[in-house]
Design an enzyme around this catalytic site. Structure first.
Site, PDB file in Angstrom:
ATOM      1  CG  ASP A  69      34.685   4.211  29.304  1.00 32.77           C
ATOM      2  OD1 ASP A  69      34.433   4.047  28.347  1.00 32.77           O
ATOM      3  OD2 ASP A  69      35.353   3.000  29.971  1.00 32.77           O
TER       4      ASP A  69
HETATM    5  N1  URA Z   1      39.940   2.856  28.395  1.00 32.82           N
HETATM    6  C1  URA Z   1      38.801   2.496  29.178  1.00 32.82           C
HETATM    7  O1  URA Z   1      38.668   1.516  29.395  1.00 32.82           O
HETATM    8  N2  URA Z   1      37.897   3.574  29.234  1.00 32.82           N
HETATM    9  C2  URA Z   1      38.275   4.860  28.995  1.00 32.82           C
HETATM   10  O2  URA Z   1      37.383   5.502  29.285  1.00 32.82           O
HETATM   11  C3  URA Z   1      39.502   5.186  28.305  1.00 32.82           C
HETATM   12  C4  URA Z   1      40.393   4.109  28.142  1.00 32.82           C
END
Ligand code: URA
Length: 240
Positions: free
Chosen positions: A106
């Site tokens: 993310d």
């Molecule tokens: N899980 C999440 O919620 N975000 C990420 O970036 C990676 C795994």
């Protein structure tokens, strides 16, 4: 292999730019098969030619593999009309190599992100069938408990329909804010955040610290990258 311009071959290592390659060649510091080559426009087979740059043997790799310590604020994408992408953290020579992120973090997630232009191995690593472990360091609001650990281990069914494989939750500190290490064998959209939100413990910070048997290199500051070693790439191949 198809012949390529000498400056392109030299720049593909990421150690020198095309401009530096040109200057080094002009100074007689680039040799190919024992002959000083002054024009970087000459073409060679990069896998067959023995190239030395400034006395250093050039080790040509058909594919590039990079470990990036991703900072928050960058998208795991190759292009985005509005925001910065992880490719903006790489020098121009590498941006030309059609690298793409191996999976997504993310925008606000930090830590280990691999980038490559080797589609076959990248896709195999991401395949849901392979179950390559991904390990995250996470901070949450609220006290993580043994019950949370058991729910993760059992494989959670989320109200939003997500059915999760059994996952690891190792509690490192439990209090009003908690810290833990989460191990996933898959990589669904926002998965760590969704699993912890479902337990009523929203995530305040997330960092990937390991993928397969490859830990985040702590020598890399946030935003910095390095090339994977041959041994590291070989270990990724073993996983698939
Ligand atoms: N899980 C999440 O919620 N975000 C990420 O970036 C990676 C795994």
């Amino acid at each position: 292999m198809e012949q390529q311009r000498l400056d392109k071959i030299i720049a593909s290592t990421g150690k020198w730019s095309r401009r530096e390659a040109k200057e080094l060649a002009r100074l007689g510091l680039v040799t190919v098969d024992g002959r000083a080559v002054c024009s970087v426009e000459e073409k060679f087979d990069p896998e067959a030619a023995r190239i030395f740059v400034n006395g250093e043997a050039l080790f040509y790799r058909r594919y590039t593999w990079i470990m990036l310590n991703k900072p928050a604020g960058y998208l795991s994408a190759t292009e985005d009309g509005r925001g910065k992408t992880v490719l903006d953290l790489l020098p121009r020579e590498l941006r030309r190599q059609e690298l793409f992120p191996v999976g997504r973090l993310d925008k606000d997630t930090e830590g280990l992100l691999l980038l490559t232009n080797e589609g076959g191995l990248a896709h195999a690593l991401l395949s849901p069938k392979r179950h390559v472990d991904k390990v995250y360091y996470v901070r949450t609001v609220g006290r993580l408990t043994e019950e949370d650990r058991r729910a993760f281990a059992a494989g959670m069914s989320l109200e939003d329909g997500l059915q999760c494989l059994p996952a690891g939750l190792e509690i490192l500190a439990a209090g009003e804010e908690s810290e833990a290490q989460v191990t996933l064998r898959e990589g669904k959209f926002h998965q760590v955040k969704r699993m912890l939100a479902a337990r009523g413990k929203p995530v305040t910070y997330l960092e990937r610290i390991k993928m397969g048997n490859l830990p985040l290199d702590r020598g890399l500051s946030r935003g910095a990258f390095r090339f994977l070693t041959e041994e590291e790439i070989a270990e990724l191949r073993v996983l698939v």
